[in-house]
Design an enzyme around this catalytic site. Structure first.
Site, PDB file in Angstrom:
ATOM      1  N   GLY A  79     115.002  66.146  14.539  1.00  0.00           N
ATOM      2  CA  GLY A  79     113.712  65.918  13.905  1.00  0.00           C
ATOM      3  C   GLY A  79     112.610  65.776  14.932  1.00  0.00           C
ATOM      4  N   CYS A  80     111.419  65.428  14.453  1.00  0.00           N
ATOM      5  CA  CYS A  80     110.261  65.302  15.337  1.00  0.00           C
ATOM      6  C   CYS A  80     110.452  64.199  16.368  1.00  0.00           C
ATOM      7  CB  CYS A  80     109.006  65.003  14.517  1.00  0.00           C
ATOM      8  SG  CYS A  80     108.518  66.320  13.383  1.00  0.00           S
ATOM      9  N   PHE A  81     111.183  63.159  16.007  1.00  0.00           N
ATOM     10  CA  PHE A  81     111.239  61.984  16.868  1.00  0.00           C
ATOM     11  C   PHE A  81     112.625  61.716  17.442  1.00  0.00           C
ATOM     12  CE2 PHE A  81     107.962  61.349  13.593  1.00  0.00           C
ATOM     13  CZ  PHE A  81     106.850  61.397  14.415  1.00  0.00           C
ATOM     14  N   GLY A  82     113.557  62.613  17.237  1.00  0.00           N
ATOM     15  CA  GLY A  82     114.879  62.412  17.809  1.00  0.00           C
ATOM     16  C   GLY A  82     115.938  63.216  17.080  1.00  0.00           C
ATOM     17  N   ASP A  83     117.184  62.889  17.357  1.00  0.00           N
ATOM     18  CA  ASP A  83     118.326  63.610  16.806  1.00  0.00           C
ATOM     19  C   ASP A  83     119.213  62.665  16.005  1.00  0.00           C
ATOM     20  OD1 ASP A  83     117.530  65.930  18.204  1.00  0.00           O
ATOM     21  OD2 ASP A  83     118.579  65.255  20.002  1.00  0.00           O
ATOM     22  N   VAL A  84     120.025  63.257  15.143  1.00  0.00           N
ATOM     23  CA  VAL A  84     121.049  62.509  14.418  1.00  0.00           C
ATOM     24  C   VAL A  84     122.407  63.065  14.829  1.00  0.00           C
ATOM     25  CG1 VAL A  84     121.970  61.834  12.170  1.00  0.00           C
ATOM     26  CG2 VAL A  84     119.501  62.082  12.472  1.00  0.00           C
ATOM     27  N   LYS A 112     121.225  57.719  14.939  1.00  0.00           N
ATOM     28  CA  LYS A 112     119.896  58.314  15.122  1.00  0.00           C
ATOM     29  C   LYS A 112     119.400  57.903  16.501  1.00  0.00           C
ATOM     30  CE  LYS A 112     116.810  58.512  11.772  1.00  0.00           C
ATOM     31  NZ  LYS A 112     116.328  59.905  11.668  1.00  0.00           N
ATOM     32  N   ASP A 135     108.263  56.641   3.591  1.00  0.00           N
ATOM     33  CA  ASP A 135     108.583  58.039   3.909  1.00  0.00           C
ATOM     34  C   ASP A 135     109.695  58.539   2.992  1.00  0.00           C
ATOM     35  OD1 ASP A 135     108.494  60.488   5.145  1.00  0.00           O
ATOM     36  OD2 ASP A 135     109.514  59.855   6.981  1.00  0.00           O
TER      37      ASP A 135
END
Length: 517
Positions: free
Chosen positions: A260-265, A279, A370
């Site tokens: 995603g925009c702010f990191g990975d899962v 996350k 969100d």
């Protein structure tokens, strides 16, 4: 659940006469107030004072009973040196149950001493120790579980009554040519003398005696009780005792599930023992101090329609460790082959599950900020759970800005939240209306053909997306109620849950008469 709520909580009529004019004529200060949870700390969030606060649906833990001999309901493999490994049916002497999630116990068979998850044990010979007892689950969840694969006609469970304190309900899977598989419910009433009955002609000293009787003869029930409803082992409440702020090295990241925009899962394993989702946040995404404060609150939110927060690594890069959901995000699930084949009843049920989780957050006065299909996770049997609640408030990236940033989810955000930072439960209701369109369209981006700026301008002037193809008018009406410009005229999540759970309910009574033949 059901019709009672629908009647009590019916939202205002569909017509919003003069609403747009009122909205435009007021100043921003008159219309909106600051985000009420800005600057909130965990000290003002409701703390768990009893097991009822921490109820997670089918939790079976017991506390404050005075009973010290308990039996294991499931197998459990120790995750740390302080845990006990045990098998289903093993008996324990409970030494200390002052902490809600993990109890200190000694095995009566091995003599070993250690911690056991409290929701994996129950008092010996109690109703909570029976395989057919599911405790405090809703009528709707009882139906979901009994209708899942592996349950034959006559599969059953007993649960706490939702309407009568101290009473129980019997739920049975039935079948006929007209309706196919369906569930029937019977009230189990209690005698003043302490016995139990469904019909007055057959009375029993205990619930166990009642079950044994109806497993031998249906005696007026729709079908003979054949087998307890199948179940899976519940999530433990946390990874282990005192495993909250954990060492980064205890997590093995095995497979990237998404970016995603702010990191990975990631799919990961904690302590070489437990499958988890992780996350990972890019450095600078949010303040570690602010994150840890919010995480202390998030871990108190426990409901079986919320993804459980297990643990954190609070130094950058921040790790958020949660339960793993095998089918990933609802958005991705809707777009793949299995999701594309879902019919309207499945989609409405998934929406009802999300509404149930949000109704819990509504009761706890906690705002998601969100809510969208990308932040709903899907597990086995199409179980849906809400993820990433509360994190959006902490993001410090300049691009996460409704006025100019490209990362802000404008298309899901209520106008008062996007324009003036007025995030409330009612702005979450707006987002839920958008999520309903994602479900009905199997993952289509909202407001097709419009960019973020166009959406914000049009929505502020009262624009609504048209009814999606194949969407029933009654469901679209609920979407429009969620998109009312006046936040106070939007329905509650309690109403939305009841409406969606009862969407396909027929006119038959909720409970079967005990004396039916």
């Amino acid at each position: 659940m059901g019709c009672v709520f629908c009647k009590k909580l019916e939202p205002a009529s569909k017509e919003d006469v003069g609403l747009e004019g009122d909205f435009r004529s007021q100043t921003a200060e008159e219309r909106y107030f600051p985000d009420p949870t800005q600057g909130r700390t965990s000290s003002v969030f409701p703390q768990p004072t009893s097991p009822a606060f921490l109820n997670t649906g089918n939790m079976r833990s017991i506390s404050g009973t005075g009973v010290t001999i308990f039996v294991a309901l499931y197998d459990y493999e120790a995750r740390t040196g302080d845990d006990l490994t045990f098998t289903k049916g093993e008996k324990f002497h409970i030494l200390n149950n002052t902490e809600y999630d993990w109890w200190e116990a000694r095995s009566l068979s091995s003599g070993h001493r250690g911690y056991v998850p409290s929701n994996y044990v129950a008092p010996v010979d109690s109703i909570q120790a029976e395989e057919w007892y599911f405790g405090k689950i809703s009528r709707k969840d009882a139906e979901r579980q009994l209708l899942s694969s592996g349950n034959p006609q006559g599969a059953f469970l007993i649960r706490e009554s939702e309407t009568t304190k101290g009473a129980y309900s019997l739920s049975i899977r039935d079948w006929d040519q007209n309706r196919g598989d369906h569930i029937k419910h019977y009230k189990i009433r209690k005698l003043d003398t302490g016995g139990y009955y469904i019909t007055t002609r057959a009375q029993f000293d205990s619930i166990q005696d009642l079950v044994r009787h109806y497993m031998e003869v249906n005696d007026g029930l729709c079908y003979l009780l054949t087998a307890p409803c199948t179940t899976t082992k519940p999530q433990t409440l946390g990874l282990a005792k005192d495993a909250w702020e954990i060492d980064r090295n205890s997590i093995a990241l095995e497979r990237r599930l998404g970016t995603g925009c702010f990191g990975d899962v990631w799919l990961g394993t904690w302590n070489c023992s437990t499958k988890v989702a992780v996350k990972t946040l890019k450095p600078g995404t949010m303040s570690p101090k602010a994150f840890l404060e919010e995480a202390q609150i998030m871990k108190l939110l426990r409901h079986d329609k919320l993804v459980q927060l297990y643990a954190v690594v609070s130094e950058e890069p921040i790790y958020i460790v949660t339960e793993f959901m095998c089918y990933g995000s609802l958005l991705d699930f809707l777009k793949d082959r299995e999701g594309q084949n879902l019919m309207l009843p499945h989609l409405v049920d998934m929406a009802a599950q999300v509404a149930e989780g949000m109704a819990y957050m509504e009761r706890m006065n906690y705002i998601h900020r969100d809510l969208r299909a990308a932040n709903i996770l899907v597990g086995e049997y199409l179980i849906c759970k809400i993820a990433d609640f509360g994190l959006a408030r902490l993001i410090e990236d300049n691009e996460y800005n409704p006025q100019q940033g490209t990362k802000f989810p404008i298309k899901w955000t209520a106008p008062e939240a996007a324009l003036f930072g007025r995030f409330t439960v009612k702005s979450d209701v707006w987002s839920f209306g958008i999520l309903l369109t994602e479900l009905i369209t199997k993952g289509r981006v909202p407001y097709p053909g419009m960019n973020n700026r166009e959406v914000l301008e049009q929505v502020e002037h009262g624009y609504h997306m048209p009814c999606p193809p194949g969407c029933p008018a009654s469901l679209y009406e609920v979407m429009e109620q969620a998109w009312r410009l006046d936040p106070e005229e939007r329905p509650t999540f309690e109403y939305l849950q009841s409406f969606l759970e009862d969407y396909f309910t027929s006119t038959e009574p909720q409970y079967q008469p005990g004396d039916q033949t």
